[in-house]
Design a protein around this motif. Sequence first.
Motif, short mmCIF file in Angstrom:
data_model
loop_
_atom_site.label_atom_id
_atom_site.label_comp_id
_atom_site.label_asym_id
_atom_site.label_seq_id
_atom_site.Cartn_x
_atom_site.Cartn_y
_atom_site.Cartn_z
N MET A 189 0.97 -1.25 0.01
CA MET A 189 0.07 -0.06 0.04
C MET A 189 1.01 1.22 -0.12
O MET A 189 1.37 1.50 0.95
N LEU B 158 1.23 5.11 -0.05
CA LEU B 158 0.42 6.23 0.17
C LEU B 158 1.27 7.61 0.10
O LEU B 158 2.46 7.56 0.59
N ILE C 144 -4.72 3.15 8.18
CA ILE C 144 -3.38 2.42 7.99
C ILE C 144 -3.31 0.94 9.12
O ILE C 144 -2.84 0.08 8.46
N PHE D 263 -4.96 -1.38 6.64
CA PHE D 263 -4.06 -2.21 5.76
C PHE D 263 -3.11 -3.00 6.36
O PHE D 263 -2.75 -4.31 5.89
N ASN D 264 -2.35 -2.41 7.68
CA ASN D 264 -1.47 -3.58 8.40
C ASN D 264 -2.35 -4.85 8.87
O ASN D 264 -1.73 -5.97 8.41
N TYR E 66 -0.89 -5.78 4.17
CA TYR E 66 -0.18 -4.87 3.16
C TYR E 66 1.04 -4.28 3.99
O TYR E 66 1.07 -4.12 4.97
N VAL F 91 3.10 -1.09 4.32
CA VAL F 91 2.68 0.24 3.79
C VAL F 91 3.80 0.99 3.95
O VAL F 91 4.65 1.03 4.58
N ILE G 53 4.10 2.24 9.65
CA ILE G 53 4.69 2.28 8.13
C ILE G 53 6.07 1.57 8.08
O ILE G 53 6.63 1.33 8.83
N SER H 97 -1.00 -4.55 -5.61
CA SER H 97 -0.79 -3.35 -4.84
C SER H 97 -1.57 -2.09 -5.14
O SER H 97 -1.93 -2.04 -6.35
#
Length: 175
Positions: free
Chosen positions: A5, A7, A40, A43-44, A48, A50, A87, A125
Amino acid sequence: MSKGMFLDRDGVINEVLTNRVKFVNQPRDFHLLEGAGEAIRVFNDLGYYVFVVTNQGGIGLGYMQEAALTEIHHKMKSDLETFGASIDDIAYCPHKPHAGCPCRKPKPQMILDLAEKHQIDLYQSYMTGDRKPDIEAGKQAGVKTVLLGGRDDETTTPDAYFSDLLAFADWLKKQ
């Protein structure tokens, strides 16, 4: 291979061009957007990796030093930790706008470098941003693209559009 992912930072994760902050040149200028931490974390949780991919022309223009950017990113990571979010890596272009470098979005080099470094399958992705250069970089890198918000008035053709990062995360969670 893993999924990623990617960003953009300003306008996706944190405030920019608001009443509170115009540009993020110091850690005190960094304010998470509502829902960004929760998104986020989703996503984690979905597996993914990140990444943040951000143009930081303020360095090349002399508005800030790379040490300040490091402090800003430390604050970002710390703020995200309060939501249980993390992240995995950050790439940034420090060059002036129109410098012709290969790393500045809309060129895809930051995405491609992170994908190679972390063995990311680009086909699985996403690149998520709030402006046309983000979407163009994602398309050139071969990832799906998501445009957030209404800040970009230029014609662009993302694969999907959402009002904010949390709306995208909620949608992705249901897929």
